[in-house]
Scaffold this motif. Structure first.
Motif, mmCIF file in Angstrom:
data_model
loop_
_atom_site.group_PDB
_atom_site.id
_atom_site.type_symbol
_atom_site.label_atom_id
_atom_site.label_comp_id
_atom_site.label_asym_id
_atom_site.label_seq_id
_atom_site.Cartn_x
_atom_site.Cartn_y
_atom_site.Cartn_z
ATOM 1 N N VAL A 48 0.835 -1.200 0.000
ATOM 2 C CA VAL A 48 0.000 0.000 0.000
ATOM 3 C C VAL A 48 0.870 1.250 0.000
ATOM 4 O O VAL A 48 0.653 2.178 -0.789
ATOM 5 C CB VAL A 48 -0.951 -0.007 1.216
ATOM 6 N N ARG A 49 1.857 1.283 0.873
ATOM 7 C CA ARG A 49 2.703 2.475 0.985
ATOM 8 C C ARG A 49 3.442 2.737 -0.325
ATOM 9 O O ARG A 49 3.503 3.890 -0.790
ATOM 10 C CB ARG A 49 3.708 2.310 2.132
ATOM 11 N N GLN A 50 3.986 1.718 -0.922
ATOM 12 C CA GLN A 50 4.724 1.897 -2.167
ATOM 13 C C GLN A 50 3.808 2.355 -3.308
ATOM 14 O O GLN A 50 4.225 3.149 -4.170
ATOM 15 C CB GLN A 50 5.441 0.603 -2.559
ATOM 16 N N THR A 51 2.567 1.888 -3.310
ATOM 17 C CA THR A 51 1.601 2.348 -4.312
ATOM 18 C C THR A 51 1.388 3.850 -4.187
ATOM 19 O O THR A 51 1.382 4.587 -5.189
ATOM 20 C CB THR A 51 0.265 1.603 -4.157
ATOM 21 N N TYR A 52 1.253 4.334 -2.944
ATOM 22 C CA TYR A 52 1.036 5.767 -2.737
ATOM 23 C C TYR A 52 2.293 6.586 -3.006
ATOM 24 O O TYR A 52 2.206 7.723 -3.497
ATOM 25 C CB TYR A 52 0.509 6.023 -1.325
ATOM 26 N N SER A 95 -3.798 -0.604 -3.365
ATOM 27 C CA SER A 95 -3.774 0.543 -2.449
ATOM 28 C C SER A 95 -4.647 0.327 -1.218
ATOM 29 O O SER A 95 -4.704 1.191 -0.342
ATOM 30 C CB SER A 95 -4.287 1.798 -3.181
ATOM 31 N N ASP A 96 -5.327 -0.810 -1.151
ATOM 32 C CA ASP A 96 -6.338 -1.030 -0.113
ATOM 33 C C ASP A 96 -5.754 -1.811 1.064
ATOM 34 O O ASP A 96 -5.385 -2.975 0.913
ATOM 35 C CB ASP A 96 -7.518 -1.798 -0.703
ATOM 36 N N PRO A 97 -5.679 -1.189 2.245
ATOM 37 C CA PRO A 97 -5.138 -1.891 3.398
ATOM 38 C C PRO A 97 -6.150 -2.781 4.111
ATOM 39 O O PRO A 97 -5.781 -3.507 5.041
ATOM 40 C CB PRO A 97 -4.719 -0.739 4.322
ATOM 41 N N ASP A 98 -7.414 -2.749 3.686
ATOM 42 C CA ASP A 98 -8.472 -3.427 4.424
ATOM 43 C C ASP A 98 -8.785 -4.828 3.938
ATOM 44 O O ASP A 98 -9.160 -5.692 4.719
ATOM 45 C CB ASP A 98 -9.754 -2.588 4.390
ATOM 46 N N VAL A 99 -8.692 -5.060 2.637
ATOM 47 C CA VAL A 99 -9.022 -6.380 2.102
ATOM 48 C C VAL A 99 -8.016 -6.765 1.039
ATOM 49 O O VAL A 99 -7.368 -5.923 0.436
ATOM 50 C CB VAL A 99 -10.436 -6.418 1.490
ATOM 51 N N ASP A 100 -7.923 -8.070 0.792
ATOM 52 C CA ASP A 100 -7.035 -8.592 -0.230
ATOM 53 C C ASP A 100 -7.820 -9.605 -1.055
ATOM 54 O O ASP A 100 -7.406 -10.745 -1.224
ATOM 55 C CB ASP A 100 -5.811 -9.241 0.433
ATOM 56 N N ILE A 101 -8.987 -9.158 -1.552
ATOM 57 C CA ILE A 101 -9.895 -10.012 -2.298
ATOM 58 C C ILE A 101 -10.238 -9.330 -3.617
ATOM 59 O O ILE A 101 -10.046 -8.137 -3.775
ATOM 60 C CB ILE A 101 -11.193 -10.288 -1.502
ATOM 61 N N PRO A 102 -10.770 -10.094 -4.591
ATOM 62 C CA PRO A 102 -11.115 -9.497 -5.885
ATOM 63 C C PRO A 102 -12.103 -8.342 -5.741
ATOM 64 O O PRO A 102 -12.996 -8.364 -4.883
ATOM 65 C CB PRO A 102 -11.724 -10.669 -6.653
ATOM 66 N N ASN A 103 -11.993 -7.367 -6.621
ATOM 67 C CA ASN A 103 -12.785 -6.151 -6.508
ATOM 68 C C ASN A 103 -14.274 -6.378 -6.723
ATOM 69 O O ASN A 103 -15.101 -5.656 -6.162
ATOM 70 C CB ASN A 103 -12.263 -5.114 -7.504
ATOM 71 N N PRO A 143 -0.447 1.508 -14.573
ATOM 72 C CA PRO A 143 -0.022 1.043 -13.245
ATOM 73 C C PRO A 143 -1.106 1.352 -12.219
ATOM 74 O O PRO A 143 -1.872 2.313 -12.372
ATOM 75 C CB PRO A 143 1.243 1.857 -12.983
ATOM 76 N N GLN A 144 -1.171 0.551 -11.168
ATOM 77 C CA GLN A 144 -2.252 0.759 -10.209
ATOM 78 C C GLN A 144 -2.188 2.124 -9.542
ATOM 79 O O GLN A 144 -3.223 2.669 -9.159
ATOM 80 C CB GLN A 144 -2.270 -0.370 -9.175
ATOM 81 N N TRP A 145 -1.022 2.712 -9.423
ATOM 82 C CA TRP A 145 -0.953 4.039 -8.796
ATOM 83 C C TRP A 145 -1.612 5.115 -9.654
ATOM 84 O O TRP A 145 -1.868 6.220 -9.183
ATOM 85 C CB TRP A 145 0.495 4.428 -8.463
ATOM 86 N N ALA A 146 -1.930 4.790 -10.913
ATOM 87 C CA ALA A 146 -2.664 5.705 -11.776
ATOM 88 C C ALA A 146 -4.118 5.263 -11.956
ATOM 89 O O ALA A 146 -4.809 5.756 -12.859
ATOM 90 C CB ALA A 146 -1.987 5.799 -13.146
ATOM 91 N N VAL A 147 -4.562 4.363 -11.091
ATOM 92 C CA VAL A 147 -5.906 3.809 -11.207
ATOM 93 C C VAL A 147 -6.648 3.822 -9.874
ATOM 94 O O VAL A 147 -7.808 4.225 -9.797
ATOM 95 C CB VAL A 147 -5.855 2.360 -11.743
ATOM 96 N N VAL A 148 -5.979 3.374 -8.815
ATOM 97 C CA VAL A 148 -6.647 3.139 -7.535
ATOM 98 C C VAL A 148 -6.208 4.163 -6.491
ATOM 99 O O VAL A 148 -5.401 5.048 -6.754
ATOM 100 C CB VAL A 148 -6.354 1.704 -7.040
ATOM 101 N N GLY A 149 -6.748 4.030 -5.283
ATOM 102 C CA GLY A 149 -6.305 4.837 -4.154
ATOM 103 C C GLY A 149 -7.038 6.157 -3.995
ATOM 104 O O GLY A 149 -7.840 6.560 -4.840
ATOM 105 N N ASP A 150 -6.744 6.841 -2.896
ATOM 106 C CA ASP A 150 -7.350 8.138 -2.603
ATOM 107 C C ASP A 150 -6.913 9.158 -3.647
ATOM 108 O O ASP A 150 -5.761 9.147 -4.105
ATOM 109 C CB ASP A 150 -6.904 8.646 -1.230
ATOM 110 N N VAL A 163 -2.872 10.671 2.799
ATOM 111 C CA VAL A 163 -2.109 9.602 3.441
ATOM 112 C C VAL A 163 -0.640 9.681 3.025
ATOM 113 O O VAL A 163 -0.323 9.963 1.872
ATOM 114 C CB VAL A 163 -2.695 8.210 3.122
ATOM 115 N N TYR A 164 0.248 9.464 3.985
ATOM 116 C CA TYR A 164 1.701 9.538 3.804
ATOM 117 C C TYR A 164 2.156 10.927 3.336
ATOM 118 O O TYR A 164 3.222 11.073 2.730
ATOM 119 C CB TYR A 164 2.195 8.474 2.809
#
Length: 293
Positions: A48-52, A95-103, A143-150, A163-164
């Motif tokens: 998560v941190r590296q994604t952000y 980027s999600d720290p809460d779950v590790d399951i399919p979207n 890349p996920q950092w250009a798709v997901v997250g806050d 965050v961070y």
């Protein structure tokens, strides 16, 4: 809650309920959600941190404009909304720290809780189902950092609650640009949310894709989709100096949606195949057919 006005049902949000998500929404205590503490020995927290870090380094004004120009032509592929949601079964949000399951599991969890609480608002239920469909970008070389997250505003000083925030923007070139690093940056006071440029991701993409495909979802639904990841605004208290009066109503609806988006995350998997016929009917009502993405 529902009130009657001229014998027509009018729905509004009770502000006292917005920030009181119930414990029954979660398999864990509410304080454990959105835990962005740093622990290099925890693989999910470090992922998560590296994604952000990547997001906050590369999401600049120029980057967002490039992505808008690329993706908002809507000439990349065609698919129904169901086909896109099924594709999300292959995606785990980094980027999600809460779950590790399919979207797609999260999509049905969100929709079903909304359906339980708002049985008469089918557009709200459908919004819960599709709100992350823009994450399909991750399957098209993004890349996920250009798709997901806050998300956050580009073109002005970064919000304090991101965050961070203290460490992740050190290599973002906009921080050294006087046009972009002040309180207002490229914006005017109280210019309104719709005039802000947010970091690029699935929210803005899906919002614009739905408009392009002439969805009949109401304005509140589109605002929920567009701003649901804008945590520094709707939860952190940042960017109020850029809001206009109408944005307070938007914030009520986005915050109401947020408790379903966030606190329904769990390892309990709904019976997706059993639920599909109900939600396919909603898709056919509000966003039918093959869509341009």
């Amino acid at each position: 809650m529902r009130i009657l006005q001229n014998l027509e049902p009018v729905y509004c949000i009770d502000p006292s309920e917005l920030l009181r998500p119930e414990v029954k929404f979660a398999d864990k205590s509410l304080s454990q959600f959105r835990d962005y503490s740093v622990d290099e020995n925890d693989p999910i927290k470090e992922r998560v941190r590296q994604t952000y870090v990547q997001m906050h380094t590369h999401q600049t004004v120029d980057f967002v404009r490039e992505k808008m120009d690329k993706w908002c032509k809507f000439n990349h592929f065609k698919a129904t909304m169901k086909e896109t949601l099924v594709k999300l079964n292959e995606l785990v949000d980094e980027s999600d720290p809460d779950v590790d399951i399919p979207n797609i599991v999260h999509a049905f969890q969100t929709a079903e809780r909304i359906r339980h609480d708002y049985p008469d608002l089918d557009w709200f239920q459908l919004t819960g189902l599709i709100h992350d469909a823009g994450k399909v970008l991750a399957f098209y070389n993004e890349p996920q950092w250009a798709v997901v997250g806050d998300t956050f505003v580009v073109g002005c000083k970064w919000g304090d609650s991101i965050v961070y925030r203290d460490s992740s923007f050190v290599d973002n070139k906009d921080g050294l640009n006087e046009k972009y690093n002040t309180k207002y940056g490229i914006y005017e006071p109280n210019c309104g949310l719709e005039n802000l440029t947010l970091s690029w991701g699935h929210d803005e993409y899906l919002f614009r894709m739905l408009e392009h495909n002439k969805t009949t979802l109401p304005k509140h639904a589109l605002n929920m989709i567009r701003f649901h990841s804008f945590y520094p605004w709707h939860s952190g208290g940042d960017y109020s100096h850029l809001m206009k009066d109408d944005d307070e109503e938007t914030k009520k609806w986005v915050t109401a949606f947020n408790k379903y988006d966030l606190y329904t995350k769990s390892t309990e998997v709904p019976d997706i195949e059993k639920l599909w016929p109900y939600y396919e009917a909603l898709i056919d009502k509000y966003i039918p057919g093959e869509l341009e993405w």
